[in-house]
Design a protein around this motif. Structure first.
Motif, PDB file in Angstrom:
ATOM      1  N   THR A   1      68.443 140.743  30.744  1.00  0.00           N
ATOM      2  CA  THR A   1      67.627 140.404  29.579  1.00  0.00           C
ATOM      3  C   THR A   1      67.285 141.674  28.804  1.00  0.00           C
ATOM      4  O   THR A   1      67.419 142.790  29.298  1.00  0.00           O
ATOM      5  CB  THR A   1      66.333 139.690  30.000  1.00  0.00           C
ATOM      6  N   GLY A   2      66.779 141.491  27.588  1.00  0.00           N
ATOM      7  CA  GLY A   2      66.391 142.620  26.749  1.00  0.00           C
ATOM      8  C   GLY A   2      66.824 142.391  25.316  1.00  0.00           C
ATOM      9  O   GLY A   2      67.406 141.357  24.967  1.00  0.00           O
ATOM     10  N   VAL A   3      66.522 143.359  24.476  1.00  0.00           N
ATOM     11  CA  VAL A   3      66.978 143.350  23.081  1.00  0.00           C
ATOM     12  C   VAL A   3      67.624 144.695  22.797  1.00  0.00           C
ATOM     13  O   VAL A   3      67.259 145.717  23.392  1.00  0.00           O
ATOM     14  CB  VAL A   3      65.811 143.088  22.102  1.00  0.00           C
ATOM     15  N   ILE A   4      68.573 144.699  21.880  1.00  0.00           N
ATOM     16  CA  ILE A   4      69.314 145.914  21.575  1.00  0.00           C
ATOM     17  C   ILE A   4      68.927 146.424  20.191  1.00  0.00           C
ATOM     18  O   ILE A   4      68.656 145.626  19.277  1.00  0.00           O
ATOM     19  CB  ILE A   4      70.838 145.671  21.678  1.00  0.00           C
ATOM     20  N   LEU A   5      68.867 147.728  20.042  1.00  0.00           N
ATOM     21  CA  LEU A   5      68.511 148.336  18.770  1.00  0.00           C
ATOM     22  C   LEU A   5      69.762 148.493  17.914  1.00  0.00           C
ATOM     23  O   LEU A   5      70.685 149.229  18.284  1.00  0.00           O
ATOM     24  CB  LEU A   5      67.848 149.697  19.002  1.00  0.00           C
TER      25      LEU A   5
ATOM     26  N   LYS B   1      66.903 155.276  20.246  1.00  0.00           N
ATOM     27  CA  LYS B   1      68.161 155.474  19.541  1.00  0.00           C
ATOM     28  C   LYS B   1      68.885 154.148  19.366  1.00  0.00           C
ATOM     29  O   LYS B   1      68.659 153.190  20.116  1.00  0.00           O
ATOM     30  CB  LYS B   1      69.067 156.447  20.308  1.00  0.00           C
ATOM     31  N   ARG B   2      69.754 154.135  18.378  1.00  0.00           N
ATOM     32  CA  ARG B   2      70.615 152.968  18.161  1.00  0.00           C
ATOM     33  C   ARG B   2      71.400 152.685  19.440  1.00  0.00           C
ATOM     34  O   ARG B   2      71.864 153.606  20.114  1.00  0.00           O
ATOM     35  CB  ARG B   2      71.567 153.251  17.002  1.00  0.00           C
ATOM     36  N   SER B   3      71.526 151.423  19.808  1.00  0.00           N
ATOM     37  CA  SER B   3      72.238 150.923  20.989  1.00  0.00           C
ATOM     38  C   SER B   3      71.389 150.962  22.258  1.00  0.00           C
ATOM     39  O   SER B   3      71.838 150.505  23.312  1.00  0.00           O
ATOM     40  CB  SER B   3      73.566 151.660  21.237  1.00  0.00           C
ATOM     41  N   ASP B   4      70.169 151.528  22.197  1.00  0.00           N
ATOM     42  CA  ASP B   4      69.271 151.405  23.345  1.00  0.00           C
ATOM     43  C   ASP B   4      68.954 149.928  23.570  1.00  0.00           C
ATOM     44  O   ASP B   4      68.795 149.159  22.614  1.00  0.00           O
ATOM     45  CB  ASP B   4      67.959 152.155  23.099  1.00  0.00           C
ATOM     46  N   ILE B   5      68.825 149.536  24.839  1.00  0.00           N
ATOM     47  CA  ILE B   5      68.442 148.169  25.183  1.00  0.00           C
ATOM     48  C   ILE B   5      67.024 148.214  25.743  1.00  0.00           C
ATOM     49  O   ILE B   5      66.779 148.816  26.792  1.00  0.00           O
ATOM     50  CB  ILE B   5      69.413 147.564  26.216  1.00  0.00           C
ATOM     51  N   ILE B   6      66.087 147.623  25.024  1.00  0.00           N
ATOM     52  CA  ILE B   6      64.690 147.615  25.452  1.00  0.00           C
ATOM     53  C   ILE B   6      64.491 146.459  26.429  1.00  0.00           C
ATOM     54  O   ILE B   6      64.723 145.293  26.086  1.00  0.00           O
ATOM     55  CB  ILE B   6      63.735 147.464  24.256  1.00  0.00           C
ATOM     56  N   VAL B   7      64.041 146.786  27.649  1.00  0.00           N
ATOM     57  CA  VAL B   7      63.840 145.748  28.661  1.00  0.00           C
ATOM     58  C   VAL B   7      62.354 145.557  28.990  1.00  0.00           C
ATOM     59  O   VAL B   7      61.974 144.542  29.584  1.00  0.00           O
ATOM     60  CB  VAL B   7      64.628 146.064  29.945  1.00  0.00           C
ATOM     61  N   ARG B   8      61.521 146.532  28.608  1.00  0.00           N
ATOM     62  CA  ARG B   8      60.082 146.400  28.873  1.00  0.00           C
ATOM     63  C   ARG B   8      59.313 147.246  27.876  1.00  0.00           C
ATOM     64  O   ARG B   8      59.705 148.373  27.569  1.00  0.00           O
ATOM     65  CB  ARG B   8      59.749 146.834  30.301  1.00  0.00           C
ATOM     66  N   LEU B   9      58.202 146.706  27.361  1.00  0.00           N
ATOM     67  CA  LEU B   9      57.284 147.461  26.517  1.00  0.00           C
ATOM     68  C   LEU B   9      55.889 147.295  27.109  1.00  0.00           C
ATOM     69  O   LEU B   9      55.392 146.164  27.210  1.00  0.00           O
ATOM     70  CB  LEU B   9      57.320 146.977  25.072  1.00  0.00           C
ATOM     71  N   GLY B  10      55.284 148.412  27.511  1.00  0.00           N
ATOM     72  CA  GLY B  10      54.015 148.324  28.211  1.00  0.00           C
ATOM     73  C   GLY B  10      54.195 147.580  29.512  1.00  0.00           C
ATOM     74  O   GLY B  10      55.050 147.914  30.331  1.00  0.00           O
TER      75      GLY B  10
ATOM     76  N   PRO C   1      54.419 152.997  27.276  1.00  0.00           N
ATOM     77  CA  PRO C   1      55.744 153.239  27.859  1.00  0.00           C
ATOM     78  C   PRO C   1      56.747 152.170  27.428  1.00  0.00           C
ATOM     79  O   PRO C   1      56.411 150.985  27.329  1.00  0.00           O
ATOM     80  CB  PRO C   1      55.484 153.178  29.361  1.00  0.00           C
ATOM     81  N   ILE C   2      57.956 152.600  27.164  1.00  0.00           N
ATOM     82  CA  ILE C   2      59.048 151.687  26.813  1.00  0.00           C
ATOM     83  C   ILE C   2      60.204 151.981  27.765  1.00  0.00           C
ATOM     84  O   ILE C   2      60.682 153.123  27.837  1.00  0.00           O
ATOM     85  CB  ILE C   2      59.509 151.886  25.361  1.00  0.00           C
ATOM     86  N   ILE C   3      60.633 150.960  28.502  1.00  0.00           N
ATOM     87  CA  ILE C   3      61.773 151.116  29.407  1.00  0.00           C
ATOM     88  C   ILE C   3      63.031 150.654  28.675  1.00  0.00           C
ATOM     89  O   ILE C   3      63.084 149.526  28.163  1.00  0.00           O
ATOM     90  CB  ILE C   3      61.592 150.301  30.700  1.00  0.00           C
ATOM     91  N   VAL C   4      64.029 151.530  28.633  1.00  0.00           N
ATOM     92  CA  VAL C   4      65.274 151.194  27.949  1.00  0.00           C
ATOM     93  C   VAL C   4      66.451 151.468  28.879  1.00  0.00           C
ATOM     94  O   VAL C   4      66.369 152.278  29.806  1.00  0.00           O
ATOM     95  CB  VAL C   4      65.448 152.004  26.641  1.00  0.00           C
ATOM     96  N   ILE C   5      67.525 150.749  28.614  1.00  0.00           N
ATOM     97  CA  ILE C   5      68.813 151.052  29.249  1.00  0.00           C
ATOM     98  C   ILE C   5      69.607 151.865  28.248  1.00  0.00           C
ATOM     99  O   ILE C   5      69.834 151.436  27.119  1.00  0.00           O
ATOM    100  CB  ILE C   5      69.569 149.764  29.620  1.00  0.00           C
ATOM    101  N   ARG C   6      70.006 153.055  28.650  1.00  0.00           N
ATOM    102  CA  ARG C   6      70.806 153.929  27.798  1.00  0.00           C
ATOM    103  C   ARG C   6      71.961 154.468  28.635  1.00  0.00           C
ATOM    104  O   ARG C   6      71.749 155.263  29.556  1.00  0.00           O
ATOM    105  CB  ARG C   6      69.983 155.074  27.240  1.00  0.00           C
TER     106      ARG C   6
ATOM    107  N   GLU D   1      71.822 154.919  32.586  1.00  0.00           N
ATOM    108  CA  GLU D   1      70.473 155.206  33.057  1.00  0.00           C
ATOM    109  C   GLU D   1      69.470 154.164  32.568  1.00  0.00           C
ATOM    110  O   GLU D   1      69.639 153.575  31.500  1.00  0.00           O
ATOM    111  CB  GLU D   1      70.007 156.579  32.559  1.00  0.00           C
ATOM    112  N   ASN D   2      68.437 153.975  33.370  1.00  0.00           N
ATOM    113  CA  ASN D   2      67.214 153.330  32.916  1.00  0.00           C
ATOM    114  C   ASN D   2      66.240 154.448  32.600  1.00  0.00           C
ATOM    115  O   ASN D   2      65.953 155.282  33.452  1.00  0.00           O
ATOM    116  CB  ASN D   2      66.631 152.415  33.996  1.00  0.00           C
ATOM    117  N   ARG D   3      65.738 154.477  31.366  1.00  0.00           N
ATOM    118  CA  ARG D   3      64.944 155.619  30.922  1.00  0.00           C
ATOM    119  C   ARG D   3      63.598 155.139  30.386  1.00  0.00           C
ATOM    120  O   ARG D   3      63.499 154.059  29.798  1.00  0.00           O
ATOM    121  CB  ARG D   3      65.694 156.386  29.835  1.00  0.00           C
ATOM    122  N   VAL D   4      62.562 155.963  30.579  1.00  0.00           N
ATOM    123  CA  VAL D   4      61.255 155.649  30.021  1.00  0.00           C
ATOM    124  C   VAL D   4      60.992 156.567  28.831  1.00  0.00           C
ATOM    125  O   VAL D   4      61.240 157.780  28.891  1.00  0.00           O
ATOM    126  CB  VAL D   4      60.127 155.791  31.075  1.00  0.00           C
ATOM    127  N   LEU D   5      60.540 155.956  27.736  1.00  0.00           N
ATOM    128  CA  LEU D   5      60.144 156.690  26.541  1.00  0.00           C
ATOM    129  C   LEU D   5      58.709 156.295  26.217  1.00  0.00           C
ATOM    130  O   LEU D   5      58.207 155.279  26.715  1.00  0.00           O
ATOM    131  CB  LEU D   5      61.072 156.354  25.365  1.00  0.00           C
TER     132      LEU D   5
END
Length: 685
Positions: free
Chosen positions: A609-613, A628-637, A664-669, A672-676
């Motif tokens: 699941t998630g949304v893509i930028l 960044k473009r193509s990041d997949i956001i899987v969690r916000l807060g 915190p925003i968890i993205v798939i890039r 990696e799973n990365r926190v921004l």
């Protein structure tokens, strides 16, 4: 006894060698002394030089754009006041300062003076603190060409940097031998001229973007200047505001938060090229100013100011005289002694306060415009009879103003909206836009001396695009390579067809047992014969022509053995163009539902699941958070994101908490799973 020839040669050689050795020793002593003085000056100032990180809001194409810029500054008081350039803090929404030891503190803006390009910040420590600081030089009478100076700061954002050079000229006006000095001020800035009240220190210590606001230090450890301008190309020329001038402005900013000056309505030029040896020429008189009303004319020569004689022989002498006039007490009476056609005149003027050069800025997302409040100087430069109104500085392509009837343009002046005067940005921000309303607003604008009216329909919501449903089309779930007759013959494959190069998971052919490398040679008895070595579209078209879920038979060859695959075609996965998108204005991003091909291309679970930028504005809040473009956001807060609506609701929820904590925003890039981290401040401002 005379020396023999051979002895004389030896003696001369010894004398020469001794002379050379003495010279080397002297040079080494001198170098050692210079090195010690440089080290002492460095240690006196560099530890109190800070790097400044500014989150600034500018306006591009009618929209606010956030970005991060850097500059330099110097701690000049025990209370943590920091002197820097006004262009370092310009349009700043938040500030942080990084000290020599790496400590980072927030800072607040105490005051700014664009006319001198100086500003003051103050560091905000977590507890009361006394800061070490440096001092400005009180005078520069002893600063001469050739003196060694040190430029300190953060070029290109690299902190704790120092370069050395020499003073080229301690009093430099940026007017070359080929320029007319009358044009000097016009080049300093259209609506915010700067640098008219002092001559620069020109030096060749290397500076670069990021050095702005940093100190120029002599070998006595004095701050002799504030580095402000440099030349990226064309030589190592750098220019600094003289330390005594900067120190005076900084102290007034600390005391009052602003600098108030006098404006009389005329400009000056030196006597260079004339027969005169005393006085200063009036270069220009502003129409309708008090100087104009008092009868002053361009070409008049001022020889006295309030009973004191004045003279500017060269262009470099003019800034100090202009500063002297500007710093007269506001509201006082000024008496000028003027010579015109060999006659002496006495002209009396009132010392009126100098009006603001430029008004405040605002962007209206609903109308798709950015505006600036008109000021008296801005109106005068544009030959306007009325200085009230809002100047349109940018239009968002495709926004409400761009499609208004008629469309609005940058440079238009908004006088009224729905018959209500607008002269301040608060007038525009007070306009209420009802969600989903179809109400048009009537704009009365001035354009090239014409009075124009326009109807504008504002936008009130984030833009959601829900694509129209498409008719389902059959899908086999493979990518293929065309094997033509000639290629099959040369490869000794034995038959033309389409070789499977990629097999999508859970696809019809995958479930039927096909593998990568299989050669598909017929579909329901129809031979598959590519026309050439690159034509794969006929294969996919043949598949799409079959009704979805129909039973079909593929004949194939694997390792020279014939095979048969029986399957029912599935509807083709939705392409990215067919997925719901959301233009989320708060984050300045465009997001899209996660599709089948997104998951496959990123090697994700089919249930991920998630949304893509699809787009990230570099200067927006998301860009500042390094999304960044193509990041997949899987969690916000604390909220898991399944679709575009989840993201919008999660963001609103985090902001409604009114916490200053980073989100915190968890993205798939990539792999990696990365926190921004998103700073709520960027959205609230």
């Amino acid at each position: 006894m005379p020396l023999s020839k051979s002895l004389r040669i030896v003696f001369v050689t010894v004398l020469f060698s001794f002379a050379v050795s003495s010279s080397v020793v002297a040079q080494n002593v001198e170098r050692s002394s210079d090195a010690q003085r440089i080290s002492k000056a460095r240690d006196a100032v560099l530890p109190v030089v800070v790097s400044i990180l500014t989150v600034r809001q500018d306006y591009q194409q009618g929209e606010p754009v956030l970005s991060v810029s850097s500059g330099s500054g110097t701690v000049i008081s025990a209370q943590g006041h920091i002197a820097t350039n006004a262009h370092v803090t310009q349009n700043g929404k938040s500030f942080r300062v990084v000290f020599y030891d790496g400590r980072e503190l927030p800072a607040k803006l105490i005051g700014t003076d664009t006319a001198s390009d100086l500003a003051v910040l103050q560091a905000i420590p977590p507890a009361s603190e006394t800061f070490p600081f440096a001092k400005f030089a009180e005078n520069l009478d002893d600063l001469t060409p050739g003196d060694t100076v040190l430029a300190m700061g953060a070029p290109w954002g690299l902190s704790n940097s120092m370069s050395a050079g020499v003073v080229n000229n301690p009093r430099r006006l940026l007017v070359s031998l080929f320029d007319d000095e009358a044009d000097y001020e016009d080049r300093l800035g259209v609506d915010e001229p700067t640098g008219r009240y002092y001559a620069w220190i020109q030096h060749d210590a290397a500076i670069a973007p990021g050095n702005s606001g940093g100190p120029l230090v002599d070998l006595n450890g004095r701050i002799v200047g504030v580095n402000t301008r440099g030349m990226i190309v064309g030589g190592d020329l750098a220019f600094a505001i003289p330390g005594p001038d900067a120190g005076g402005v900084v102290q007034r900013l600390i005391a009052d938060g602003e600098i108030k000056r006098v404006a009389l309505g005329f400009r000056l030029r030196s006597l260079k090229g004339t027969k005169y040896t005393s006085g200063v020429l009036i270069n220009a008189v502003e129409r309708r100013s008090q100087a104009d009303k008092a009868g002053l004319l361009a070409g008049d020569r001022i020889v006295g100011l309030n009973g004191d004689s004045v003279t500017a022989l060269q262009p470099v002498d003019v800034p100090a005289l202009q500063r002297r006039i500007a710093e007269l007490p506001i509201g006082s009476k000024i008496v000028l002694k003027v010579e015109r056609n060999d006659k002496v005149l006495e002209v009396k003027l009132n010392a009126d306060a100098q009006p603001r050069s430029r008004g405040d800025d605002l962007a209206s997302s609903a109308f798709g415009i950015s505006v600036t409040e008109l000021t008296q100087p801005m109106g005068r430069r544009r030959h306007l009879d009325d200085n009230s109104g809002l100047l349109i500085t940018g239009i968002r392509p495709g926004g409400a103003a761009a499609i208004a009837r008629p469309k609005l343009e940058a440079g238009d002046i908004i006088r009224r909206i729905d018959n209500q005067p607008v002269s301040e940005i608060s007038d525009l921000s007070k306009i209420v836009i009802t969600p989903n309303s179809e109400k048009h607003f009537l704009f009365e604008i001035e354009r090239d001396d014409e009075k124009v009216i326009a109807l504008v329909l504002p936008e009130s919501n984030d833009k959601i695009r829900v694509p129209l449903p498409e008719l389902p089309k059959s899908w086999s779930g493979v990518e293929v390579q065309a094997i033509s007759n000639s290629l099959a013959k040369d490869m000794k494959i034995g038959s033309p067809g389409y070789r499977i190069t990629r097999l999508y998971p859970n696809s019809p052919l995958a479930k039927a047992g096909a593998k990568v490398g299989d050669l598909l040679v017929s579909l329901d008895g129809q031979k598959l014969k590519p026309a050439n070595d690159v034509a794969t579209e006929p294969f996919h078209q043949a598949v799409r022509d079959i009704v979805p879920e129909s039973e079909v038979v593929f004949e194939a060859i694997r390792d020279a053995k014939p095979m048969t695959f029986k399957l029912g075609f599935l509807p083709s996965p939705i392409s990215s163009a067919g997925l719901k998108t959301l233009n989320l204005s708060k984050l300045r991003v465009e997001i899209r539902e996660l599709g089948f091909y997104d998951r496959v291309n990123e090697h994700l679970s089919i249930n991920q699941t998630g949304v893509i930028l699809d787009g990230v504005e570099s200067g927006g809040p998301a860009g500042l958070a390094h999304l960044k473009r193509s990041d997949i956001i899987v969690r916000l807060g604390k909220t898991a994101i399944n679709n575009v609506e989840d993201l919008r609701k999660a963001l609103d929820s985090e902001l409604s908490a009114k916490s200053n904590a980073l989100i915190p925003i968890i993205v798939i890039r990539g792999s990696e799973n990365r926190v921004l981290y998103l700073d709520p401040y960027w959205l609230s401002k």
